[in-house]
Design an enzyme around this catalytic site. Structure first.
Site, PDB file in Angstrom:
ATOM      1  N   ILE A  13      48.753  32.285  53.123  1.00 15.46           N
ATOM      2  CA  ILE A  13      49.235  31.203  53.543  1.00 15.46           C
ATOM      3  C   ILE A  13      49.871  31.063  54.838  1.00 15.46           C
ATOM      4  CG2 ILE A  13      50.136  28.871  52.740  1.00 15.46           C
ATOM      5  CD1 ILE A  13      49.804  29.880  50.040  1.00 15.46           C
ATOM      6  N   ALA A  84      57.118  36.569  50.183  1.00 17.11           N
ATOM      7  CA  ALA A  84      57.063  36.721  48.795  1.00 17.11           C
ATOM      8  C   ALA A  84      56.348  37.793  48.185  1.00 17.11           C
ATOM      9  CB  ALA A  84      56.849  35.463  47.997  1.00 17.11           C
ATOM     10  N   THR A 131      55.705  27.318  44.036  1.00 19.05           N
ATOM     11  CA  THR A 131      54.271  27.381  43.363  1.00 19.05           C
ATOM     12  C   THR A 131      54.409  26.522  42.153  1.00 19.05           C
ATOM     13  OG1 THR A 131      52.913  28.820  41.862  1.00 19.05           O
ATOM     14  CG2 THR A 131      54.954  29.604  42.305  1.00 19.05           C
ATOM     15  N   ASP A 132      53.388  26.006  41.695  1.00 16.56           N
ATOM     16  CA  ASP A 132      53.289  25.026  40.606  1.00 16.56           C
ATOM     17  C   ASP A 132      53.472  25.822  39.156  1.00 16.56           C
ATOM     18  OD1 ASP A 132      50.896  26.614  40.309  1.00 16.56           O
ATOM     19  OD2 ASP A 132      49.547  24.938  39.951  1.00 16.56           O
ATOM     20  N   GLU A 133      53.512  27.351  39.268  1.00 18.95           N
ATOM     21  CA  GLU A 133      53.566  28.150  38.130  1.00 18.95           C
ATOM     22  C   GLU A 133      55.035  28.133  37.672  1.00 18.95           C
ATOM     23  OE1 GLU A 133      51.593  31.957  38.702  1.00 18.95           O
ATOM     24  OE2 GLU A 133      50.349  31.043  40.074  1.00 18.95           O
ATOM     25  N   TYR A 156      56.263  36.809  37.992  1.00 20.31           N
ATOM     26  CA  TYR A 156      56.167  36.331  39.282  1.00 20.31           C
ATOM     27  C   TYR A 156      56.873  34.929  39.177  1.00 20.31           C
ATOM     28  CZ  TYR A 156      53.851  33.275  43.058  1.00 20.31           C
ATOM     29  OH  TYR A 156      53.557  32.258  44.004  1.00 20.31           O
ATOM     30  N   SER A 157      56.415  34.013  38.315  1.00 21.71           N
ATOM     31  CA  SER A 157      56.929  32.467  38.209  1.00 21.71           C
ATOM     32  C   SER A 157      58.440  32.675  38.061  1.00 21.71           C
ATOM     33  CB  SER A 157      56.119  31.660  37.289  1.00 21.71           C
ATOM     34  OG  SER A 157      56.086  32.377  35.974  1.00 21.71           O
ATOM     35  N   LYS A 160      59.953  33.358  41.256  1.00 22.38           N
ATOM     36  CA  LYS A 160      59.691  31.981  42.331  1.00 22.38           C
ATOM     37  C   LYS A 160      60.714  30.752  41.395  1.00 22.38           C
ATOM     38  CE  LYS A 160      57.686  31.342  45.435  1.00 22.38           C
ATOM     39  NZ  LYS A 160      57.848  31.573  46.939  1.00 22.38           N
ATOM     40  N   ASN A 185      47.103  26.571  43.134  1.00 16.21           N
ATOM     41  CA  ASN A 185      46.315  27.677  43.738  1.00 16.21           C
ATOM     42  C   ASN A 185      45.435  27.458  45.001  1.00 16.21           C
ATOM     43  OD1 ASN A 185      46.794  28.386  40.698  1.00 16.21           O
ATOM     44  ND2 ASN A 185      45.526  30.255  41.443  1.00 16.21           N
ATOM     45  N   LYS A 195      43.176  38.550  44.602  1.00 18.26           N
ATOM     46  CA  LYS A 195      43.150  37.091  43.770  1.00 18.26           C
ATOM     47  C   LYS A 195      41.855  36.744  43.698  1.00 18.26           C
ATOM     48  CE  LYS A 195      47.749  36.787  44.972  1.00 18.26           C
ATOM     49  NZ  LYS A 195      48.234  36.076  46.005  1.00 18.26           N
ATOM     50  N   ARG A 220      42.666  26.408  36.707  1.00 18.42           N
ATOM     51  CA  ARG A 220      43.569  26.437  38.108  1.00 18.42           C
ATOM     52  C   ARG A 220      43.090  25.180  38.791  1.00 18.42           C
ATOM     53  NH1 ARG A 220      45.759  29.118  34.832  1.00 18.42           N
ATOM     54  NH2 ARG A 220      46.711  31.250  35.404  1.00 18.42           N
TER      55      ARG A 220
HETATM   56  P1  NAD Z   1      50.902  36.857  50.319  1.00 17.44           P
HETATM   57  O1  NAD Z   1      51.054  37.736  49.357  1.00 17.44           O
HETATM   58  O2  NAD Z   1      49.495  36.782  50.910  1.00 17.44           O
HETATM   59  O3  NAD Z   1      51.758  36.960  51.814  1.00 17.44           O
HETATM   60  C1  NAD Z   1      52.958  37.366  51.456  1.00 17.44           C
HETATM   61  C2  NAD Z   1      53.725  37.690  52.811  1.00 17.44           C
HETATM   62  O4  NAD Z   1      55.154  38.067  52.765  1.00 17.44           O
HETATM   63  C3  NAD Z   1      53.016  39.050  53.405  1.00 17.44           C
HETATM   64  O5  NAD Z   1      52.772  38.768  54.990  1.00 17.44           O
HETATM   65  C4  NAD Z   1      54.032  40.118  53.378  1.00 17.44           C
HETATM   66  O6  NAD Z   1      54.146  41.039  54.086  1.00 17.44           O
HETATM   67  C5  NAD Z   1      55.448  39.154  53.424  1.00 17.44           C
HETATM   68  N1  NAD Z   1      56.336  39.765  52.832  1.00 17.44           N
HETATM   69  C6  NAD Z   1      56.596  40.152  51.452  1.00 17.44           C
HETATM   70  N2  NAD Z   1      57.851  40.675  51.113  1.00 17.44           N
HETATM   71  C7  NAD Z   1      58.466  40.670  52.137  1.00 17.44           C
HETATM   72  C8  NAD Z   1      59.948  40.814  52.554  1.00 17.44           C
HETATM   73  N3  NAD Z   1      60.688  41.522  51.569  1.00 17.44           N
HETATM   74  N4  NAD Z   1      60.603  40.737  53.738  1.00 17.44           N
HETATM   75  C9  NAD Z   1      59.391  40.037  54.768  1.00 17.44           C
HETATM   76  N5  NAD Z   1      58.225  39.740  54.413  1.00 17.44           N
HETATM   77  C10 NAD Z   1      57.644  40.036  53.175  1.00 17.44           C
HETATM   78  O7  NAD Z   1      51.395  35.583  49.696  1.00 17.44           O
HETATM   79  P2  NAD Z   1      50.611  34.077  49.873  1.00 17.44           P
HETATM   80  O8  NAD Z   1      49.463  33.757  48.921  1.00 17.44           O
HETATM   81  O9  NAD Z   1      50.323  33.734  51.242  1.00 17.44           O
HETATM   82  O10 NAD Z   1      51.823  33.207  49.367  1.00 17.44           O
HETATM   83  C11 NAD Z   1      52.910  32.575  50.387  1.00 17.44           C
HETATM   84  C12 NAD Z   1      53.920  31.765  49.649  1.00 17.44           C
HETATM   85  O11 NAD Z   1      53.279  30.558  48.984  1.00 17.44           O
HETATM   86  C13 NAD Z   1      54.532  32.557  48.605  1.00 17.44           C
HETATM   87  O12 NAD Z   1      55.883  32.020  48.633  1.00 17.44           O
HETATM   88  C14 NAD Z   1      53.746  32.055  47.366  1.00 17.44           C
HETATM   89  O13 NAD Z   1      54.574  32.017  46.205  1.00 17.44           O
HETATM   90  C15 NAD Z   1      53.701  30.751  47.757  1.00 17.44           C
HETATM   91  N6  NAD Z   1      52.277  30.136  46.910  1.00 17.44           N
HETATM   92  C16 NAD Z   1      51.208  30.943  46.912  1.00 17.44           C
HETATM   93  C17 NAD Z   1      50.055  30.198  46.158  1.00 17.44           C
HETATM   94  C18 NAD Z   1      48.851  30.952  46.170  1.00 17.44           C
HETATM   95  O14 NAD Z   1      47.739  30.368  45.782  1.00 17.44           O
HETATM   96  N7  NAD Z   1      48.571  31.934  47.115  1.00 17.44           N
HETATM   97  C19 NAD Z   1      50.304  28.873  45.854  1.00 17.44           C
HETATM   98  C20 NAD Z   1      51.432  28.283  45.807  1.00 17.44           C
HETATM   99  C21 NAD Z   1      52.435  28.804  46.539  1.00 17.44           C
HETATM  100  P1  TYD Z   2      44.862  34.530  40.452  1.00 19.06           P
HETATM  101  O1  TYD Z   2      44.039  34.367  41.425  1.00 19.06           O
HETATM  102  O2  TYD Z   2      45.340  36.029  40.394  1.00 19.06           O
HETATM  103  O3  TYD Z   2      46.055  33.379  40.587  1.00 19.06           O
HETATM  104  P2  TYD Z   2      47.141  33.081  39.739  1.00 19.06           P
HETATM  105  O4  TYD Z   2      47.464  34.039  38.588  1.00 19.06           O
HETATM  106  O5  TYD Z   2      48.255  33.160  40.514  1.00 19.06           O
HETATM  107  O6  TYD Z   2      46.535  31.772  39.099  1.00 19.06           O
HETATM  108  O7  TYD Z   2      44.055  34.294  39.257  1.00 19.06           O
HETATM  109  C1  TYD Z   2      43.502  32.930  39.147  1.00 19.06           C
HETATM  110  C2  TYD Z   2      43.005  32.942  37.692  1.00 19.06           C
HETATM  111  O8  TYD Z   2      41.787  33.861  37.484  1.00 19.06           O
HETATM  112  C3  TYD Z   2      43.965  33.436  36.659  1.00 19.06           C
HETATM  113  O9  TYD Z   2      43.764  32.555  35.489  1.00 19.06           O
HETATM  114  C4  TYD Z   2      43.680  34.665  36.356  1.00 19.06           C
HETATM  115  C5  TYD Z   2      42.283  34.850  36.425  1.00 19.06           C
HETATM  116  N1  TYD Z   2      41.629  36.082  36.921  1.00 19.06           N
HETATM  117  C6  TYD Z   2      40.548  36.733  36.331  1.00 19.06           C
HETATM  118  O10 TYD Z   2      39.707  36.204  35.559  1.00 19.06           O
HETATM  119  N2  TYD Z   2      39.909  37.763  36.835  1.00 19.06           N
HETATM  120  C7  TYD Z   2      40.559  38.550  37.987  1.00 19.06           C
HETATM  121  O11 TYD Z   2      40.118  39.595  38.638  1.00 19.06           O
HETATM  122  C8  TYD Z   2      41.452  37.931  38.848  1.00 19.06           C
HETATM  123  C9  TYD Z   2      42.223  38.483  39.794  1.00 19.06           C
HETATM  124  C10 TYD Z   2      42.249  36.634  38.233  1.00 19.06           C
END
Ligand code: NAD
Ligand code: TYD
Length: 350
Positions: A13, A84, A131-133, A156-157, A160, A185, A195, A220
């Protein structure tokens, strides 16, 4: 003149947020502060790294000494905090990393910002991406609103949720100009294939089993990552200090239905017979503490700031699949090396 530090800008993101701000605000300086963990990848920003208003600094938000020097050197005027540990499955095997980065790292950032910004008339903004989690798990009905009580279930949640509480505490106690958004998500380009959506695309493409946890009944609410970045832009510029916004796509999918849809899209794109890819679906042991359903009510964001998702899920998913098929080199790079070990450990005994 803004000088904005975006933490975690090399991640999924974060890279979309960095790209948006660098391109849309040429008079802002954007500093991407990232540790480059397994999830951080500078290749995500290749198209904008040459632009004069962008810089990358490698650093760890857990390292408070580094952060103090970094702040003195850079004197940022705002922070958008995305860094994160973000994967629930990894948090189950290694919760400690999540406490360090998500809780301690966030508190370190809050502290250094508070000390440096104290007494400034313009009260710079600290925007925390969550996050919504944190709200826990829904049953069949209902949606998360900004006033839903926190009830996290995974490490994780929980981490957060803890960081969100600290951000609010720094607003209430020290008057910091904080804002929080809690998003559902995300999916889209540059999503690390641990993911669900990118993992499934990668496995289907390679004719490997697609692991579905439990019965695939978990739900999700999926949002296209560029719509999330647009919401972050709006909230950063328009939200009042101390406020929270939920961000979501009104787009709930059962995992099994989503995987079937992906199989069908890929059958067409890869020239396979309809139903061929679905044979790869493999039900595996459920995730411990697996939240049943997430659904976001984003009415506040719509009513107050006029935000709505810009594309349908069908359009977004098609774009996403096309991106993964066109970016074979990116996918190969991120799934080589440590990824294989991670994958074997996660899925070998399920
Ligand atoms: P991601 O895991 O793809 O990226 C995380 C980034 O943070 C990476 O570039 C990593 O190198 C950096 N990082 C990790 N630890 C660090 C540290 N100690 N110091 C500096 N940098 C560090 O994550 P994402 O999916 O892009 O999520 C970004 C943010 O959005 C997170 O805070 C996550 O909780 C939140 N979020 C994610 C989702 C989702 O669906 N992916 C949804 C809602 C909120
Ligand atoms: P994920 O992408 O890990 O996001 P989050 O757990 O943060 O919502 O998983 C999305 C949903 O898919 C979750 O219900 C777990 C499920 N899942 C699978 O069924 N198989 C997989 O290999 C993964 C990674 C997730």
């Amino acid at each position: 003149m803004q000088k904005i530090v975006i933490t975690g800008g090399a991640g999924f993101i974060g890279s979309h947020v960095v790209r948006r701000f660098v391109k849309n605000y040429p008079d802002y300086t954007i500093i991407n502060l990232d540790k480059l963990t397994y999830a951080g990848n500078l290749a995500n920003l290749k198209d904008i790294e040459h632009l004069p208003n962008y810089r990358f600094v490698k650093g760890d938000i857990v390292d408070s000494k580094f952060l103090i020097d970094f702040f003195v050197e850079e004197q940022p005027t705002a922070i958008i905090h995305l860094a994160a540990e973000s994967h629930v499955d990894r948090s189950i095997t290694n919760p400690h990393d999540f406490v360090m980065t998500n809780v301690l790292g966030t508190v370190n950032l809050l502290n250094v910002a508070r000390i440096n910004w104290e007494g400034r008339a313009d009260n710079p903004r600290f925007y925390h991406i969550s996050t919504d989690e944190v709200y826990g798990s829904l049953g069949k009905d209902g949606m998360f609103t900004e006033t839903t009580s926190y009830d996290p279930h995974s490490p994780y949640s929980a981490s957060k949720a803890s960081s969100d509480h600290f951000v609010r505490a720094y607003h209430d106690t020290y008057g910091m100009n904080t804002v929080i958004s809690n998003c559902s998500n995300n999916y889209g380009s540059f999503h690390f294939p641990e993911k669900l959506i990118p993992l499934a695309i990668n496995n289907i493409k390679q004719n490997k089993p697609v692991p579905v946890y439990g019965k695939g009944e978990n739900v999700r609410d999926w949002l296209w990552v560029e719509d999330h970045a647009r919401a972050i832009d709006l909230i950063f510029h328009k939200a009042k200090a101390g406020t929270t916004y939920n961000i979501g796509g009104h787009n709930e999918w059962k995992n099994i239905d989503l995987i079937r849809l992906l199989c069908s899209i890929l059958d067409k794109k890869l020239g396979r017979a309809e139903g061929e890819s679905a044979k790869l679906i493999t039900f595996v042991t459920d995730r411990a503490g697996h939240d049943l359903r997430y659904a976001i009510d984003a009415t506040k964001l719509k009513n107050e700031l006029g935000w709505m998702p810009s594309i349908t899920f069908e359009e977004g998913l098609e774009k996403t699949v096309d991106w993964y098929l066109a970016n074979e080199e990116w996918l190969t790079d991120v799934t080589s090396g440590h990824y294989q070990q991670y994958y074997n450990e996660q899925y070998a005994n399920r």
